[in-house]
Design a protein around this motif. Structure first.
Motif, mmCIF file in Angstrom:
data_model
loop_
_atom_site.group_PDB
_atom_site.id
_atom_site.type_symbol
_atom_site.label_atom_id
_atom_site.label_comp_id
_atom_site.label_asym_id
_atom_site.label_seq_id
_atom_site.Cartn_x
_atom_site.Cartn_y
_atom_site.Cartn_z
ATOM 1 N N VAL A 52 21.147 60.832 33.856
ATOM 2 C CA VAL A 52 22.072 61.423 32.894
ATOM 3 C C VAL A 52 23.379 61.767 33.615
ATOM 4 O O VAL A 52 23.356 62.346 34.700
ATOM 5 C CB VAL A 52 21.474 62.711 32.279
ATOM 6 N N LEU A 53 24.492 61.414 33.002
ATOM 7 C CA LEU A 53 25.809 61.795 33.506
ATOM 8 C C LEU A 53 26.266 62.991 32.683
ATOM 9 O O LEU A 53 26.295 62.926 31.446
ATOM 10 C CB LEU A 53 26.801 60.637 33.360
ATOM 11 N N THR A 54 26.588 64.082 33.356
ATOM 12 C CA THR A 54 26.925 65.307 32.649
ATOM 13 C C THR A 54 28.011 66.083 33.367
ATOM 14 O O THR A 54 28.149 65.995 34.587
ATOM 15 C CB THR A 54 25.670 66.202 32.476
ATOM 16 N N THR A 55 28.747 66.875 32.587
ATOM 17 C CA THR A 55 29.718 67.800 33.156
ATOM 18 C C THR A 55 29.115 69.197 33.283
ATOM 19 O O THR A 55 29.769 70.110 33.791
ATOM 20 C CB THR A 55 30.982 67.882 32.265
ATOM 21 N N MET A 56 27.879 69.367 32.835
ATOM 22 C CA MET A 56 27.227 70.675 32.903
ATOM 23 C C MET A 56 26.898 71.031 34.350
ATOM 24 O O MET A 56 26.516 70.163 35.140
ATOM 25 C CB MET A 56 25.926 70.669 32.089
ATOM 26 N N GLN B 220 23.084 75.139 34.078
ATOM 27 C CA GLN B 220 23.179 74.826 32.646
ATOM 28 C C GLN B 220 22.242 73.681 32.272
ATOM 29 O O GLN B 220 21.659 73.686 31.189
ATOM 30 C CB GLN B 220 24.614 74.449 32.275
ATOM 31 N N VAL B 221 22.101 72.707 33.164
ATOM 32 C CA VAL B 221 21.175 71.598 32.916
ATOM 33 C C VAL B 221 19.740 72.137 32.845
ATOM 34 O O VAL B 221 18.979 71.773 31.950
ATOM 35 C CB VAL B 221 21.305 70.498 33.991
ATOM 36 N N LEU B 222 19.379 73.007 33.772
ATOM 37 C CA LEU B 222 18.043 73.607 33.749
ATOM 38 C C LEU B 222 17.802 74.330 32.424
ATOM 39 O O LEU B 222 16.758 74.149 31.780
ATOM 40 C CB LEU B 222 17.872 74.575 34.921
ATOM 41 N N GLN C 47 25.467 63.349 38.446
ATOM 42 C CA GLN C 47 24.394 62.406 38.157
ATOM 43 C C GLN C 47 23.082 63.169 38.287
ATOM 44 O O GLN C 47 22.744 63.646 39.370
ATOM 45 C CB GLN C 47 24.395 61.246 39.156
ATOM 46 N N VAL C 48 22.360 63.281 37.181
ATOM 47 C CA VAL C 48 21.128 64.051 37.138
ATOM 48 C C VAL C 48 19.969 63.106 36.832
ATOM 49 O O VAL C 48 20.004 62.373 35.838
ATOM 50 C CB VAL C 48 21.203 65.152 36.053
#
Length: 135
Positions: free
Chosen positions: A60-64, A68-70, A3-4
């Motif tokens: 945002v829900l992500t698998t990164m 990688q998000v940065l 969770q971002v």
């Protein structure tokens, strides 16, 4: 799945369109935009400008992975026309700004990457929309 929480800001061009576009790009390149705050018009923080900001926050829900998000947020800023990042507290007008506020309850303390964002609690333009979408 991470969770971002991201803070979004723009004070150049068609500001509402910039926010819509950045949220669309986040959804395409990072993950599912689960929640979005209202848009808030605010004065520049840390410098003087005649151009007011529109700010918002998204979850945002992500698998990164966090790094990688940065990298993805920086790529999106570049795609939208941002050419310079703020350095040493020198702020300027910008087409788009994406700040990573929190990633789950991770703590990251690297020279170029700090989570939670170290200045978020000092910024009402971040905290007000963030509180709106916190789970």
């Amino acid at each position: 799945m991470y969770q971002v929480y991201l803070s979004l800001g723009t004070n150049l061009g068609n500001r509402k369109r910039n926010i819509r576009e950045v949220i669309e790009k986040i959804g395409e390149q990072i993950g599912v935009v689960e929640r979005q705050s209202a848009l808030y018009e605010t004065k520049p923080w840390g410098y003087s400008s005649p151009n007011d900001y529109i700010n918002a926050c998204v979850l945002v829900l992500t698998t990164m992975a966090p790094r990688q998000v940065l990298e993805a947020t920086q790529r999106i800023e570049s795609e939208m026309g941002r050419t310079m990042k703020s350095v040493d507290g020198e702020y300027q007008d910008r087409i788009i700004d994406i700040d990573i506020l929190m990633i789950d309850d991770l703590v990251i303390d690297e020279p170029d990457f700090k989570v939670p964002h170290p200045l978020m609690e000092e910024r009402e333009f971040v905290m007000k929309p963030l509180k709106e979408i916190l789970k």
